[in-house]
Design an enzyme around this catalytic site. Structure first.
Site, PDB file in Angstrom:
ATOM      1  N   ASP A  88      57.134  26.685 102.938  1.00 35.69           N
ATOM      2  CA  ASP A  88      57.462  25.484 103.683  1.00 35.69           C
ATOM      3  C   ASP A  88      58.485  25.865 104.764  1.00 35.69           C
ATOM      4  O   ASP A  88      58.988  26.991 104.801  1.00 35.69           O
ATOM      5  CB  ASP A  88      57.980  24.388 102.729  1.00 35.69           C
ATOM      6  CG  ASP A  88      57.762  22.994 103.292  1.00 35.69           C
ATOM      7  OD1 ASP A  88      57.661  22.035 102.508  1.00 35.69           O
ATOM      8  OD2 ASP A  88      57.672  22.864 104.531  1.00 35.69           O
TER       9      ASP A  88
HETATM   10  C1  GLC Z   1      57.939  19.938 106.260  1.00 34.33           C
HETATM   11  C2  GLC Z   1      57.268  19.464 104.986  1.00 34.33           C
HETATM   12  C3  GLC Z   1      55.871  19.975 104.798  1.00 34.33           C
HETATM   13  C4  GLC Z   1      55.216  20.170 106.151  1.00 34.33           C
HETATM   14  C5  GLC Z   1      55.962  21.293 106.875  1.00 34.33           C
HETATM   15  C6  GLC Z   1      55.410  21.525 108.282  1.00 34.33           C
HETATM   16  O1  GLC Z   1      59.281  20.227 106.011  1.00 34.33           O
HETATM   17  O2  GLC Z   1      57.960  19.696 103.769  1.00 34.33           O
HETATM   18  O3  GLC Z   1      55.179  18.993 104.005  1.00 34.33           O
HETATM   19  O4  GLC Z   1      53.855  20.530 105.987  1.00 34.33           O
HETATM   20  O5  GLC Z   1      57.355  21.040 106.959  1.00 34.33           O
HETATM   21  O6  GLC Z   1      55.636  20.390 109.071  1.00 34.33           O
END
Ligand code: GLC
Length: 712
Positions: free
Chosen positions: A256
């Site tokens: 993430d």
């Molecule tokens: C965010 C979220 C995740 C998302 C990623 C990209 O922090 O936790 O669900 O897909 O970053 O945007």
């Protein structure tokens, strides 16, 4: 040249940067990019950026083609970028948030919505969506419940499967998240630690991820949280033993946003090199938006801490994904600016989005105000959500408020002769106190036949990093409601929310409450049809609404305890209870009213004994005993009365959505199999244990309509 040959021609630096994902604006060095968090001290050069493997957060067919073209001109090995984005509940045509759409219990509709979103996204240049999000949610204080399908593992698994299937039909690659148990965050606070038994993890939290993988999801995203002491991003048991070992997943694992770098903040990695080492060892292939790999993998290799094979394996998974998406043959894949303009927001898509709103809405209360008579001539719409397109929810992706049908617009286009007047009444927000708009709202309410009062949350009160402890409405909204009720009893409250709310006081005051969640692009058209009865609400809650915030986490599939209230062993005081609040929720899992009434016959079983490998038929007759043709979601629950681990009081094991004319009856039959009775018992083996079971069939999880059988 095949992938392995391509790999053999790549330098170590080219391999390492294939494992980095940056925000696409970096490649364009566009202004407005404020590198924050792990990106703020980026030590990247133009040289580095032209080696990047994947990018996120860009949209637009022309722009994507432009980025890809310019990138390939600079990339010596001509390895195309993969473009990834959060297409969660719609791309430009936005449908209800996942927690709302789940209430439709309509797997085909869910599949259609995902396909529609994917179709729009790939035409606009997106190759991969960071979806489905399948985290199980039991605590409404957590802001991200809005993107979950709720508290039941069986339903979440079915929805995960349907969503992956829909995305695939639409041509987009998928990424299941957030692995694992992100929804179990301490006290409902986003990113907080998660600590639970392996029994609870496997029984409730893991099934939906497994369902997504079995459905063929392309990528897995570990969650931000610590799981039983080890951050998911560095959790070898989770990412190697379970994901790759037990489940056989061989796709890409992507961190993430900044989560590799956050291993340092967690106190799990001592520095950036250690963070890179722990993440790679655990099995993270691609690092999203931090540069631990770029800055440290070469050093780790030189020091013998990692092997080039580990890097190669990760790179191969990324290259295989690109190959699978056809990016080497056509780096622009399905991007088509002309078709995008034709298809995005087309009538077919708007109709799907409107149907999704109609099937997701949950009627929480109705004293008889609904449906509004077709003869109604004047309606006062009150509340900020009544005349705005900002009803898309937190993950609005490419959705635009100006492309959204507002409640007022929907009512006006539903009935040209309807006099619709609008007053804001008050601002929406947990900390709003200004009552100055109430007087105007009361004037409009006084002179109108009916009032549609829009209450609830702001879009940005749920979603990522938006946890809150008070789940009731702010006082000013109750003041507005009471003032309106003082001049007009014909009031329908439309609830806009990204989570279950503790609205016990609203339930007592409002004549009618229709929960529309964050409905999306077709909000006004769908709500008008629901209010006037062209469509009868049929949604059923997939997450419990608490009686008060202090009950959280609260969910239907809990255990009985040794002193269930009110049958405490000694007396009512020595029982599982609160001294200031009932145990029961405000609205239970599976709850939702209709404009009609449904009656259920007693449950009948084909036999009261099931042998190993056998089956039992459970049947009821459902009758529409009211005045409207309507749909009912008939629910099957099972209770395993005795187990080597104590078992929940009920578990959803089946459902069927039926439509009945007035006075019509229909027999609904469920087949119960041994596998439906299996669970992770004391031995952590998933087996069905002999003994007594109850079979419940009803219209929500509080049904007491059951029959007993024995598994011998
Ligand atoms: C965010 C979220 C995740 C998302 C990623 C990209 O922090 O936790 O669900 O897909 O970053 O945007």
């Amino acid at each position: 040249m095949n992938i392995k040959q391509l790999l053999s021609t790549m330098s170590l630096k080219e391999k390492i940067f294939q494992l980095e994902q940056f925000n696409s604006v970096l490649l364009k060095q566009l202004e407005g990019w404020d590198a924050t968090g792990p990106m703020k001290d980026l030590k990247l050069t133009e040289e580095d950026l032209k080696l990047t493997g994947t990018v996120l957060n860009s949209m637009g067919a022309e722009r994507m083609k432009d980025i890809q073209t310019e990138f390939l001109e600079k990339n010596e090995k001509k390895i195309p970028l993969a473009f990834m984005h959060d297409v969660i509940h719609g791309y430009r045509t936005i449908y209800p948030i996942n927690l709302g759409l789940a209430c439709s219990f309509d797997l085909d509709l869910i599949c259609d919505c995902a396909e529609m979103a994917a179709t729009e996204a790939v035409l606009d240049g997106v190759n991969v969506t960071f979806a489905p999000m399948v985290d199980l949610a039991r605590d409404a204080r957590w802001g991200r419940v809005m993107e979950t399908s709720g508290e039941d593992p069986y339903l979440n698994s079915l929805i995960a499967k349907s969503t992956v299937e829909g995305f695939k039909k639409g041509g987009i690659a998928t990424c299941v998240k957030h692995f694992a148990a992100y929804g179990g965050a301490l006290a409902g606070k986003d990113y907080a630690e998660v600590d639970m038994s392996e029994h609870t993890l496997r029984e409730y939290y893991l099934p939906a991820y497994k369902a997504a993988i079995d459905a063929g999801v392309d990528m897995v995203m570990p969650s931000f949280n610590v799981l039983n002491g080890i951050p998911a991003t560095g959790n070898t048991w989770l990412l190697q033993d379970v994901l790759r070992g037990e489940w056989g997943f061989d796709g890409v694992v992507i961190s993430d946003y900044g989560a590799v770098w956050e291993l340092i903040i967690h106190g799990y990695a001592k520095d950036e090199k250690d963070a890179a080492h722990k993440a790679l060892q655990a099995g993270v292939d691609v690092e999203m938006c931090s540069t631990m790999y770029a800055q440290n993998l070469e050093k780790l290799l030189q020091e013998g801490e990692i092997t080039e094979e580990q890097i190669d394996n990760a790179v191969l998974r990324v290259l295989n994904l690109k190959e699978k998406m056809g990016l080497f043959e056509n780096p622009y894949q399905l991007t088509d600016e002309k078709k995008a303009k034709e298809i995005i927001l087309c009538d077919k898509h708007r109709n799907i989005a409107r149907k999704a709103v109609e099937e997701s809405a949950v009627l929480l209360k109705n004293d008889g105000v609904l449906p509004l008579p077709r003869t109604t001539k004047s309606v006062a719409v009150i509340g900020p959500h009544g005349d705005t397109g900002h009803v898309l929810g937190w993950w609005l992706c490419g959705g635009l408020a100006e492309e959204t049908v507002t409640i007022c617009d929907g009512l006006r286009s539903y009935d040209k002769g309807l006099n619709v007047r609008y007053a804001k009444g008050c601002e929406i927000g947990w900390n709003v106190t200004d009552e100055s708009g109430i007087a105007e709202a009361v004037e409009f309410a006084k002179d109108s036949e009916a009032v549609v009062l829009c209450l609830g949350e702001k879009e940005e009160e749920s979603g990522e990093s938006n946890s809150k402890t008070n789940l009731d409405l702010p006082e000013v909204q109750y003041k507005l409601l009471e003032a309106v009720l003082s001049v007009n009893q014909n009031v329908v409250v439309l609830l806009f929310t990204g989570r279950p709310l503790a609205i016990t006081r609203l339930h007592k005051l409002a004549p009618a409450i229709l929960n529309v969640w964050w409905p999306g692009t077709e909000c006004g058209n769908a709500v008008a049809r629901l209010l006037f009865g062209d469509v009868v609400p049929s949604g059923k809650l997939t997450m419990t609404f608490p009686y008060s915030s202090g009950q959280c986490p609260i969910y239907y599939n809990h255990c009985l305890t040794g002193r269930p209230s009110p049958y405490g062993r000694f007396d009512i005081t020595h029982a599982t209870r609160y001294i200031d609040t009932p145990n029961e929720p405000l609205y239970p899992f599976g709850y939702g009213l209709s404009y009609t009434q449904f009656s259920y016959s007693q449950v009948e079983l084909s036999t009261d004994e099931m042998s190993r490998g056998g089956k039992i038929k459970a049947r009821v007759t459902v009758t529409n005993s009211g005045k409207y043709k309507a749909k009912e979601i008939v629910q099957l629950y099972i209770r395993d009365v005795i187990g080597s681990c104590v078992r929940p009081v009920k578990e959803l094991k089946g459902f069927e959505k039926i439509e009945l004319n007035v006075g019509e009856s229909k027999q609904v039959v469920f087949t119960i199999t041994e596998d439906m009775l299996a669970f992770y018992g004391a031995g952590m083996e998933r087996v069905a244990e002999s003994g007594k079971f109850y079979v419940f069939i009803g219209g929500n999880s509080e049904t007491e309509n059951y029959k007993e059988f024995q598994l011998i």
